[in-house]
Design an enzyme around this catalytic site. Structure first.
Site, PDB file in Angstrom:
ATOM      1  N   LYS C  88       0.851  -1.263  -0.119  1.00 30.22           N
ATOM      2  CA  LYS C  88       0.006  -0.086   0.174  1.00 30.22           C
ATOM      3  C   LYS C  88       0.935   1.126   0.100  1.00 30.22           C
ATOM      4  O   LYS C  88       1.911   1.175   0.771  1.00 30.22           O
ATOM      5  CB  LYS C  88      -0.749  -0.077   1.440  1.00 30.22           C
ATOM      6  CG  LYS C  88      -1.799   1.310   1.550  1.00 30.22           C
ATOM      7  CD  LYS C  88      -2.842   0.776   2.701  1.00 30.22           C
ATOM      8  CE  LYS C  88      -3.663   2.143   2.763  1.00 30.22           C
ATOM      9  NZ  LYS C  88      -4.603   1.939   4.049  1.00 30.22           N
ATOM     10  N   SER C 163      -9.518   2.010   3.364  1.00 31.85           N
ATOM     11  CA  SER C 163      -8.724   2.881   2.376  1.00 31.85           C
ATOM     12  C   SER C 163      -7.592   2.014   1.568  1.00 31.85           C
ATOM     13  O   SER C 163      -7.145   2.570   0.604  1.00 31.85           O
ATOM     14  CB  SER C 163      -7.837   3.761   3.163  1.00 31.85           C
ATOM     15  OG  SER C 163      -7.023   3.273   4.128  1.00 31.85           O
ATOM     16  N   SER C 187      -9.822  -0.365   7.436  1.00 31.82           N
ATOM     17  CA  SER C 187      -9.217  -0.266   6.166  1.00 31.82           C
ATOM     18  C   SER C 187      -8.422  -1.211   5.545  1.00 31.82           C
ATOM     19  O   SER C 187      -8.006  -1.610   4.339  1.00 31.82           O
ATOM     20  CB  SER C 187      -8.327   0.953   6.207  1.00 31.82           C
ATOM     21  OG  SER C 187      -9.096   2.416   6.436  1.00 31.82           O
TER      22      SER C 187
END
Lengths: 485, 95, 512
Positions: C88, C163, C187
């Site tokens: 990420k 997210s 997330s």
């Protein structure tokens, strides 16, 4: 209208640790810009703070030295504001729960002694530095940011607003400076910014309970400037009020050339620091064991030492204060006493010599006491010869100078080589006295007429004749007895 | 509480976020609704409850006071928008 | 050679392939890079094929020498050496730019790697990409990225969740077998659920936050998103561990979460491996607001767990509703401070021709941050400001303690808690978003876990309908502090008895 000045000081003390408070970068002074800024100090994305044990130990040492309360659990908080020398956009400090609360520092002024109460002392990190035009590389209209200093550990020491004169404030700042260097938490170097003072100054009519509006004068790094800045600021406030105006709460800087304070232009925005506990740092836990361990390692503190110097060694308060100005000085004093044991080297004499010729020679050459050119043993030997009457005090000063120059290893060697022994032979002295009396009838007349000055003049003549080697007391007695007969 | 346009401008200034009048007026209603909604927290009965700043509460770990050598300054400053002579350059800092 | 790499392989399968020489690490890396290039989902933000191949060569060298001398490891655990991983874009990396999906960090090259990145590299994994996410991890749908939204591979009209949307989308589409994510309010769990994957957030402090760009420091945690509980267990073991550079890192010995994962619980028999397991269902998680199809999928999964020996009972988490405003005070507060460093001075976007310092700060930040980030900064600034701090921030911290106490009380009566991850399946990317509260309220089941710092995971348990397409549904498992192994074991046995985790979306725009 009688005015009272109210002063509180906030002192920022750089702790003498090897590395920064939250990063392992070195804290040494004077490195090339940004070569001592760790990624943590630069606030790069993803970095986190890790606390330096020694910084906490310094805070504990300070708390013990001032008799304050040391928090078993204290919290680091973020103080949020934007400034280019503050890379994270917040300073890690302590807010609601500081590491030390209370405590006091004793000061001595010409009004006497008193204790200045402390509000608190807390740990925080120092900011970087802004450099302005004048440094080659900085384009015009710009400033250059050096983060070497960012993250240096600070202990912020806040006094209660109990000082009532600029002199008191300066005495407090000096006493605090002595204390923090004494216990080894700060190197005390004012030029390098190791010890910085902010003064909060307000005025009020004598008898009024409520405080007047205060102004903060920032970043005073000399005791002389501190005293003067407070004086001019108090005066400014008094004049302002007497002219019908009101004091605005603001932050000011002192201009030593103009001897004036002026408002800092950048602080027009009222700061809302939005303090909150730093989520990256759990609470600092200080165990009673750790406090005891540090207590056992503390040197004898200035307060206790001065009491001992007065009580055990009979020094006056003033002499005790002077001799204990720094730990190396008092160490030297004790070495002189020890070396001169049994030879009549008393504390008062030792103190006088240290405050006198030792101090003046060190100052002249810009040296510290540990660089003295007359060792404690040498000084003890010199004082012993004055005590036993071998030389007069006046001659002793010449001997000191010879020792300082490094030509001779001991006082005895100087006395021997230069034949400085006081003349003990009373016949010789009597002879000199008679010669001088005979040669100075006018002085004799004046003395007999009651003028003591004439006696000193006669004694002086005999001392000259004897090349300083006569014992002045003996000469004085001889002249008196001669002229009274 | 009722946040108005001036309050929002003050917040934006504190947070150093430039905001045009239009953006301000567009953002205000949504911000008001969020703040009113979180304001309902004040109704929650919390007398005697200690605030919780960390999920677990260990003591702060302390590191030995040792200085480490750092990577070259150029490495750490390589993303600087403007630098000169090893300094970060910004518009004049006025004191 | 590369034809022998099956689509949608999990890490365990690929590890076997490497171990028996079916393909090499460089070949696997090339195959993965080709997949990632054919994205079509906007999941990928950056690749660096040279750097990836360098890592692959190094891994291959390790593999070759290791294969020579090593006996097979006991149990199901496998080596991560040579396996691909994507990160990420919240984790800083030396050889790939790190943007946090923001314009304010466009092109930023970190001089150091995040600890999580480093640990996986030391385990021999090959980094193949940085993945899209909500800007600074603030969002629940990957619609707040400065680089555009990511699509859900199951239904391109839908969000992948957020997210960690890029991470979930990339794994679900079979572009990469696993990816790292971060979880501050759900997330990892929510995108895993919305993409039909398995994801786990460990106990707060297990994984180091060094190098993980901070959103809300007391809530953020790193974790893996992968195809199976076993993959997650092996990855999590490699990602976790004490890091002295993070003062909030727990000082615990390294734990192997995969050890004995396939064994029954101590008091259970092989046929009912979860015998004796008490699963609590918070009644607040099954109230109004939970869609019928999500409820149905959870119920089916619970029935399965019962067949495996678990006992279900009702528990209560009374402050579930309050956890949402508490989170949306605490997280923005911490974020508003964490993001102050993005000021255009030392790195990142700087506005052109600033007329003075104030202008530099205000314009750089206004230009660099997106709407949602700015909104949260303003909220955070407000709740910390003078006069509001006690009523908002401190009050939220008190509610936080109550939420944590609720979980403690519940765990007196059960070993783990189960429930939904999100009230509905993924919503449309284009769904109207005038009211931010809508998005915030959907976090109701996940936020409390972060406030309390507990471990939690998401496992796929079925699908809901959205027109002609199917959109996945995940079930959440929450454990007491440090009980990741129990969660993973439960998930493992559920997956051994079911096949939701094996389903795959239609292949994404690839030629054969």
């Amino acid at each position: 209208m009688n005015w009272e000045i109210v002063i509180g000081l906030e002192c920022h003390v750089q702790l003498a640790t090897r590395s920064k408070i939250f990063s392992p970068a070195s804290t040494e002074f004077g490195a090339a810009p940004n070569t001592q800024a760790h990624m943590v100090d630069m606030a790069l994305p993803g970095v986190l703070p890790v606390m330096n044990r020694e910084a906490a130990a310094c805070a504990i040492r300070f708390g013990l030295a001032v008799g304050g309360a040391i928090a078993q659990r204290s919290i680091f908080a973020r103080k949020n504001y934007f400034y280019p020398d503050l890379p994270k956009g917040y300073q890690i400090s302590q807010y609601e729960i500081p590491v030390v609360s209370g405590g006091q520092v004793r000061i001595i002024t010409d009004q006497g002694q008193r204790s200045i109460e402390l509000t608190r002392a807390h740990l925080e990190e120092d900011a970087g530095k802004s450099l302005h035009e004048g440094v080659d590389e900085i384009p015009s209209g710009c400033s250059g940011i050096d983060l070497n200093r960012a993250g240096t550990p600070l202990l912020e020491i806040v006094s209660e607003p109990v000082m009532r004169s600029a002199k008191e404030a300066a005495a407090y700042a000096r006493a605090l400076h002595t204390l923090v260097t004494w216990i080894g938490i700060c190197d005390g170097n004012l030029q390098e910014g190791s010890f910085r003072v902010d003064a909060n100054v307000s005025v009020r009519p004598v008898g009024q309970q409520a405080f007047g509006t205060r102004c903060e004068i920032k970043n005073l790094n000399s005791f002389r400037f501190l005293e003067r800045a407070i004086e001019v600021e108090a005066q400014r406030q008094i004049e302002l009020i007497e002219d019908g105006g009101a004091v605005t709460q603001e932050t000011r800087l002192y201009d030593p050339d103009a001897e004036q304070t002026r408002a800092m232009r950048s602080k027009e925005d009222a700061h809302d620091y939005r303090y909150f506990p730093d989520p990256d740092l759990p609470p600092l836990i200080i165990s009673p064991d750790w406090i005891e361990q540090i207590r056992s390692e503390l040197p004898e503190l200035p307060e206790a030492l001065r009491t001992r110097l007065s009580q055990e060694f009979g020094l006056s308060d003033y002499d005790a204060l002077m001799v204990s100005a720094t730990r190396p000085t008092v160490d030297y004093f004790f070495q002189v006493i020890r070396a001169g044991e049994g030879q009549g080297v008393d504390a008062k004499l030792a103190a006088n010599w240290i405050m006198g010729d030792v101090a003046s020679n060190l100052n002249r050459e810009g040296l510290d006491i540990d660089q003295t050119k007359v060792s404690a043993a040498q000084l003890a030997g010199l004082i012993a010869r004055v005590a036993d009457g071998t030389i007069s005090n006046k001659i002793a000063r010449d001997v000191f100078a010879s020792l300082w120059s490094g030509e001779y290893p001991t006082a005895d060697a100087v006395i021997e080589a230069k034949g400085l022994k006081q003349i003990q032979d009373s016949g010789l002295i009597t002879g000199f006295v008679d010669e001088v009396i005979a040669a100075n009838p006018k002085m004799v007349e004046e003395f007999k007429a009651g003028k003591d000055k004439a006696l000193n003049a006669l004694v002086g003549q005999v001392m000259k004749k004897s090349q300083g080697k006569a014992n002045p007391q003996q000469v004085t007695e001889l002249i008196r007895s001669r002229l009274h007969s | 509480m009722n946040l108005n346009a001036q309050d929002l401008e003050k917040l934006a200034r504190l947070a150093r976020l430039a905001i045009s009048t239009q953006e301000r007026d567009e953002t205000l209603p949504a911000l008001q609704s969020v703040l009113n909604w979180v304001g309902e927290l004040s109704q929650a009965p919390t007398e005697g409850v200690t605030p919780m700043a960390h999920p677990h509460d260990p003591g702060l770990r302390l590191r030995a006071d040792q200085a480490e050598s750092l990577p070259p300054r150029e490495d750490l400053m390589r993303n600087a928008p403007q630098s000169a002579g090893g300094l970060f350059i910004v518009p004049r800092v006025v004191e | 050679m590369t034809a022998s790499i099956p689509d949608f392989s999990d890490l365990a399968g690929l590890a076997k392939g490497l171990a028996n020489g079916a393909f090499s690490a460089p070949e696997l890396t090339q195959w993965t890079l080709r997949r990632l290039a054919d994205d079509g989902l906007n999941a990928v933000l950056a690749v660096n094929p040279e750097a990836s191949l360098r890592q692959a060569e190094a891994a291959q060298a390790q593999l070759t020498s290791a294969l020579a001398g090593r006996a097979g490891s006991p149990g199901l655990g496998f080596s991560l050496c040579g396996l691909p991983i994507a990160h990420k874009d919240i984790f800083v990396t030396r050889d790939w730019p790190t943007t946090a999906a923001s314009k304010i960090l466009a092109g930023y090259m970190s001089p150091f790697d995040a600890t999580v990145v480093e640990k996986l590299r030391f385990a021999g994994m090959v980094c193949v990409a940085k993945l899209n996410c909500d800007e600074f991890a603030m969002g629940s749908g990957n619609t707040h990225s400065a680089y555009g939204p990511t699509k859900n591979p199951w239904d391109h009209r839908a969000i992948p969740g957020g997210s960690s949307g890029g991470s979930a989308a990339a794994v679900a589409a079979g572009l990469v077998p696993a990816a790292t994510g971060t979880d501050t309010g759900g997330s990892i769990r929510q995108p895993a659920a919305m993409c039909g994957l398995t994801g786990i957030k460990p106990t707060y402090g297990r994984a180091s936050r060094w190098g993980m760009i901070a959103y809300a420091s007391s809530l953020d945690q790193a974790g893996p998103i992968a195809r199976t509980a076993l993959d997650c267990a092996v990855l999590l073991s490699a990602m976790c561990g004490f890091d002295q550079k993070d003062s909030t890192s727990l000082e615990l010995d390294a734990e192997d979460f995969a050890a004995g994962i396939d064994q029954p619980l101590p008091q259970a028999k092989a046929a009912t491996p979860l015998g004796g397991l008490r699963i609590g269902l918070p009644k607040e998680f099954f109230a109004d607001g939970l869609s019928a199809e999500v409820r149905a999928a959870i119920d089916a999964a619970l029935a399965e767990l019962t067949r495996l020996g678990a006992h279900i009972r009702e528990v209560s988490l009374p402050r579930t509703g309050l956890s949402i405003p508490a989170y949306y005070v605490i997280a923005p507060a911490e974020a508003s401070s964490n993001l102050s460093r993005f000021d255009g001075v030392r790195y990142g976007h700087r506005a052109a021709d600033p007329k003075d310092l104030m202008d530099l700060y205000c314009r750089s930040r206004a230009e660099g941050f997106g709407h949602e980030v700015k909104r949260r900064i303003l909220i955070g600034t407000f709740v910390l400001s003078h006069g509001y701090y006690d009523a908002y921030y401190i009050q939220a911290q008190r509610v936080r303690r109550l939420v944590a106490q609720d979980f403690d009380a519940a765990f007196a009566d059960c070993d783990l808690i189960a429930g939904p991850v999100a009230p509905t399946v993924a919503w449309d990317i284009d769904a109207p978003t005038t009211n931010p509260l809508q998005e915030y309220l959907a976090d109701i089941y996940t936020l409390g876990v972060n406030l309390a710092g507990l471990p939690a995971m998401s496992v796929p348990v079925g699908f809901g309908q959205a027109g002609a397409a199917q959109r996945p549904i995940g079930m959440q498992l929450i454990g007491p502090r440090l009980k990741e192994s129990l969660l993973l074991k439960t998930a493992y046995h559920l997956q051994a008895a079911t096949d939701w985790h094996t389903r795959t979306p239609p292949p994404v725009g690839r030629s054969a």
